[in-house]
Motif scaffolding. Structure first.
Motif, PDB file in Angstrom:
ATOM      1  N   ARG A 197       0.753  -1.113   0.061  1.00 56.16           N
ATOM      2  CA  ARG A 197      -0.070  -0.035  -0.110  1.00 56.16           C
ATOM      3  C   ARG A 197       0.958   1.442   0.077  1.00 56.16           C
ATOM      4  O   ARG A 197       1.735   1.208   0.811  1.00 56.16           O
ATOM      5  N   VAL A 198       0.701   1.986  -0.967  1.00 55.36           N
ATOM      6  CA  VAL A 198       1.621   3.099  -1.021  1.00 55.36           C
ATOM      7  C   VAL A 198       0.826   4.690  -0.917  1.00 55.36           C
ATOM      8  O   VAL A 198       1.280   5.647  -0.991  1.00 55.36           O
ATOM      9  N   HIS A 199      -0.512   4.621  -0.835  1.00 55.65           N
ATOM     10  CA  HIS A 199      -1.525   5.542  -0.702  1.00 55.65           C
ATOM     11  C   HIS A 199      -2.965   5.211  -0.252  1.00 55.65           C
ATOM     12  O   HIS A 199      -3.118   3.977  -0.603  1.00 55.65           O
ATOM     13  N   ARG A 200      -3.634   6.045   0.210  1.00 53.64           N
ATOM     14  CA  ARG A 200      -4.985   5.602   0.742  1.00 53.64           C
ATOM     15  C   ARG A 200      -5.705   5.088  -0.456  1.00 53.64           C
ATOM     16  O   ARG A 200      -6.603   4.492  -0.434  1.00 53.64           O
ATOM     17  N   SER A 201      -5.358   5.474  -1.570  1.00 52.48           N
ATOM     18  CA  SER A 201      -6.075   5.096  -2.909  1.00 52.48           C
ATOM     19  C   SER A 201      -5.353   4.115  -3.948  1.00 52.48           C
ATOM     20  O   SER A 201      -5.954   3.859  -4.874  1.00 52.48           O
ATOM     21  N   PHE A 202      -4.208   3.618  -3.497  1.00 57.54           N
ATOM     22  CA  PHE A 202      -3.448   2.750  -4.189  1.00 57.54           C
ATOM     23  C   PHE A 202      -2.603   1.935  -3.544  1.00 57.54           C
ATOM     24  O   PHE A 202      -1.939   2.034  -2.412  1.00 57.54           O
ATOM     25  N   MET A 203      -2.572   0.586  -4.203  1.00 62.18           N
ATOM     26  CA  MET A 203      -1.691  -0.544  -3.721  1.00 62.18           C
ATOM     27  C   MET A 203      -0.771  -1.121  -5.051  1.00 62.18           C
ATOM     28  O   MET A 203      -1.527  -1.089  -6.029  1.00 62.18           O
ATOM     29  N   VAL A 204       0.511  -1.259  -4.813  1.00 61.96           N
ATOM     30  CA  VAL A 204       1.198  -1.908  -6.173  1.00 61.96           C
ATOM     31  C   VAL A 204       1.784  -3.121  -5.959  1.00 61.96           C
ATOM     32  O   VAL A 204       1.980  -3.420  -4.832  1.00 61.96           O
ATOM     33  N   ALA A 205       2.068  -3.630  -7.198  1.00 64.47           N
ATOM     34  CA  ALA A 205       3.076  -4.992  -7.201  1.00 64.47           C
ATOM     35  C   ALA A 205       4.501  -4.453  -7.360  1.00 64.47           C
ATOM     36  O   ALA A 205       4.846  -3.932  -8.377  1.00 64.47           O
ATOM     37  N   ILE A 206       5.061  -5.048  -6.057  1.00 58.09           N
ATOM     38  CA  ILE A 206       6.516  -4.447  -6.149  1.00 58.09           C
ATOM     39  C   ILE A 206       7.168  -4.802  -7.414  1.00 58.09           C
ATOM     40  O   ILE A 206       7.863  -3.969  -8.093  1.00 58.09           O
ATOM     41  N   ASP A 207       7.259  -5.958  -7.938  1.00 60.09           N
ATOM     42  CA  ASP A 207       7.831  -6.375  -9.140  1.00 60.09           C
ATOM     43  C   ASP A 207       7.608  -5.820 -10.421  1.00 60.09           C
ATOM     44  O   ASP A 207       8.095  -6.035 -11.459  1.00 60.09           O
ATOM     45  N   LYS A 208       6.388  -5.230 -10.384  1.00 62.14           N
ATOM     46  CA  LYS A 208       5.872  -4.350 -11.624  1.00 62.14           C
ATOM     47  C   LYS A 208       6.238  -3.003 -11.914  1.00 62.14           C
ATOM     48  O   LYS A 208       5.996  -2.230 -12.792  1.00 62.14           O
ATOM     49  N   ILE A 209       6.973  -2.312 -10.733  1.00 58.39           N
ATOM     50  CA  ILE A 209       7.426  -0.803 -10.605  1.00 58.39           C
ATOM     51  C   ILE A 209       8.563  -0.967 -11.666  1.00 58.39           C
ATOM     52  O   ILE A 209       9.677  -1.587 -11.729  1.00 58.39           O
TER      53      ILE A 209
END
Length: 242
Positions: A197-209
């Protein structure tokens, strides 16, 4: 023996075509099957050869690249190569794999094709038999409620998840899925070492950055903010981050 990615180049600029041909020749896992000056010139050959990857310019005289993409069947992986950056949003909606703004370096080119090659290679490997003790919170797929149906989504395909008021929009390389599921529920289901979770409105897949700059994450040319609330915990997760 690893399979090469067969590819086509469609670009009406001879110099741009030449540069791409040189870049492709430097990459051992790419195999150039043809170079063409327009989509119309390439159309019949595409049907015959069915290349894995297409390097496609946007502004061309007969038919522009963005209009050509919906006509492709089967649709190869597509990397857009263009001198203009204003089409990135439209390109993302058309589910292109990468967006290279001319003039781009070989390093940037290689980074994009390597990621696609790794994804393609992984998809060709037969699934391993599950171990007797499957690690908790490491599912290969989720089932999400989408309207009146329940949809299966592979966790490895998820790029990032976006909060949309009462809904979440799950972005994959193939599609965007709207589901009435909370971040809290997904955080319970997704492997915590792979998603953040990187923001109240976003979660990211680490390996896709792709990269991070000025507290903004880029994934497939989509920019995602990192809020102060989540920044410290997120940066601690990054391997090799100093």
């Amino acid at each position: 023996m690893k399979v090469k990615l067969s590819c086509y180049i469609i670009d009406d600029e001879p110099l741009a075509q030449e540069i791409l041909e040189e870049y492709v020749a430097k990459v051992p896992f790419l195999e150039l099957k043809g170079s063409f000056m327009s989509p119309m010139e390439a159309a019949e050959n595409l049907k015959r050869d069915k290349p894995d990857l297409l390097f496609l310019d946007i502004n061309m005289p007969d038919l522009d690249g963005l209009s050509f993409i919906p006509l492709l069947n089967p649709k190869p992986m597509i990397i857009l190569t263009t001198a203009y950056d204003q089409y990135a949003l439209k390109a993302f909606e058309l589910e292109v794999k990468d967006y290279l703004v001319k003039p781009f370096s070989f390093e940037r080119f290689y980074k994009g094709v390597l990621r696609l090659y790794q994804e393609h290679s992984a998809s060709q490997v037969p699934a391993k038999k599950e171990a007797a003790a499957e690690p908790k919170n490491d599912p290969e797929y989720l089932f999400l409620k989408v309207g009146h149906r329940i949809q299966k989504v592979a966790t490895k395909d998820i790029l990032f998840i976006e909060g949309m008021k009462d809904y979440l929009r799950v972005h994959t390389a193939q599609e965007k899925i709207m589901t009435l599921t909370s971040f809290a529920k997904l955080e319970e289901l997704l492997p915590p070492q792979n998603f953040a979770r990187v923001h109240r409105s976003f979660m990211v897949a680490i390996d896709k950055i792709d990269h991070i700059e000025k507290n903004r994450i880029t994934i497939m040319d989509q920019m995602i903010p990192i809020s102060d609330t989540y920044a410290e915990a997120f940066y601690k997760m990054l391997k090799g981050f100093q």
